[in-house]
Design an enzyme around this catalytic site. Sequence first.
Site, PDB file in Angstrom:
ATOM      1  N   SER A  47       0.710  -1.246  -0.054  1.00 53.35           N
ATOM      2  CA  SER A  47      -0.030  -0.102   0.047  1.00 53.35           C
ATOM      3  C   SER A  47       0.988   1.270  -0.013  1.00 53.35           C
ATOM      4  O   SER A  47       1.753   1.574   0.938  1.00 53.35           O
ATOM      5  CB  SER A  47      -0.827   0.036   1.333  1.00 53.35           C
ATOM      6  N   ASP A  66      -4.780   3.987  -2.062  1.00 49.36           N
ATOM      7  CA  ASP A  66      -5.814   4.387  -1.287  1.00 49.36           C
ATOM      8  C   ASP A  66      -6.201   5.736  -1.474  1.00 49.36           C
ATOM      9  O   ASP A  66      -5.603   6.568  -1.120  1.00 49.36           O
ATOM     10  CB  ASP A  66      -5.472   3.999   0.076  1.00 49.36           C
ATOM     11  N   MET A  74      -8.890   8.597  -0.497  1.00 46.65           N
ATOM     12  CA  MET A  74      -9.588   8.791   0.496  1.00 46.65           C
ATOM     13  C   MET A  74     -10.267  10.337   0.215  1.00 46.65           C
ATOM     14  O   MET A  74      -9.495  11.366  -0.258  1.00 46.65           O
ATOM     15  CB  MET A  74      -9.042   8.962   1.724  1.00 46.65           C
ATOM     16  N   ASP A 128      -7.093  -6.051   3.605  1.00 49.37           N
ATOM     17  CA  ASP A 128      -6.378  -4.697   3.759  1.00 49.37           C
ATOM     18  C   ASP A 128      -6.587  -4.402   5.339  1.00 49.37           C
ATOM     19  O   ASP A 128      -7.538  -4.126   5.770  1.00 49.37           O
ATOM     20  CB  ASP A 128      -7.188  -3.773   2.830  1.00 49.37           C
TER      21      ASP A 128
HETATM   22  C1  DX5 Z   1      -6.748   1.723   5.283  1.00 54.27           C
HETATM   23  C2  DX5 Z   1      -6.085   1.568   3.785  1.00 54.27           C
HETATM   24  C3  DX5 Z   1      -4.855   0.567   3.728  1.00 54.27           C
HETATM   25  C4  DX5 Z   1      -3.851   0.913   4.554  1.00 54.27           C
HETATM   26  C5  DX5 Z   1      -2.926  -0.300   4.943  1.00 54.27           C
HETATM   27  O1  DX5 Z   1      -7.878   2.556   5.076  1.00 54.27           O
HETATM   28  O2  DX5 Z   1      -7.117   1.149   2.865  1.00 54.27           O
HETATM   29  O3  DX5 Z   1      -4.867   0.159   2.337  1.00 54.27           O
HETATM   30  O4  DX5 Z   1      -2.878   1.674   3.705  1.00 54.27           O
HETATM   31  O5  DX5 Z   1      -2.186   0.146   5.941  1.00 54.27           O
HETATM   32  P1  DX5 Z   1      -1.429  -0.995   6.645  1.00 54.27           P
HETATM   33  O6  DX5 Z   1      -0.838  -2.027   6.198  1.00 54.27           O
HETATM   34  O7  DX5 Z   1      -0.312  -0.031   7.586  1.00 54.27           O
HETATM   35  O8  DX5 Z   1      -2.330  -1.098   7.789  1.00 54.27           O
HETATM   36 ZN    ZN Z   2      -6.765   0.190   1.014  1.00 54.15          ZN
END
Ligand code: DX5
Ligand code: ZN
Length: 227
Positions: free
Chosen positions: A9, A36, A38, A176
């Site tokens: 990610s 990601d 957002m 995820d």
């Molecule tokens: C959280 C994201 C994930 C995040 C995961 O909302 O959708 O993809 O980047 O990060 P880690 O692996 O650090 O939990």
């Molecule tokens: Zn994600």
Amino acid sequence: MKSHLIAPSVLAADFTRLADDIDMVNRSEADWFHLDVMDGRFVPNITFGFLVIEAIAKLAKKPLDVHLMIEQPEKYIESFRKAGADVITVHYEACPHLHRTLHQIKETGAKAGIALNPHTPVSVLEDVLEITDLVCIMSVNPGFGGQKFIYQSLLKTRKLREMIDSINAPTMIEIDGGVGLQNAESLLQAGADVLVAGSSVFGAADPVATIAALKSFNAVFDYQNPA
Ligand code: DX5
Ligand code: ZN
């Protein structure tokens, strides 16, 4: 035995040297880039959009797995595809017309994914599983990297694996949030196909070796052809 995919990610990358981190993933055994998006509305955080994805697409040598944590994702599907998305995942909780949105994604030529928040049961997918390329089980509340894995996600993974196998669907299960060397093997045994890993990869002393280690677990249990 089928082999699983690793999707680092990029949220956890160093954005002051993003090209270097993309290059690291290119050189590694990783399979996809997980991106990601957002919007500050569906989740309490804002990340990046088309411009950054287009820039990443220019350097990335592996498919872009775009996770849309946004309201009304149907408005932007074509634009994300044009920006370079190969897999487009929308949230179940953000799509009142999910069936239509999945078709909309497929019509662009991208693979269509559905993400489920931790409180959403896998049973809601019963009538769309057959047309879904990927289900992303959120194992943290979406919005931030570096959170603690929610154990219930493991049980959800098992249930979803059974649902998928019972109809012989090719749907992939992606996990995820909070994924790392400590839980990768259990998740694969539960039936996961794609592991997203942010902080466990980019925060590691040797990210390439960590990706190789995540990739090396061969605990994927083939439910259709058990050994
Ligand atoms: C959280 C994201 C994930 C995040 C995961 O909302 O959708 O993809 O980047 O990060 P880690 O692996 O650090 O939990
Ligand atoms: Zn994600």
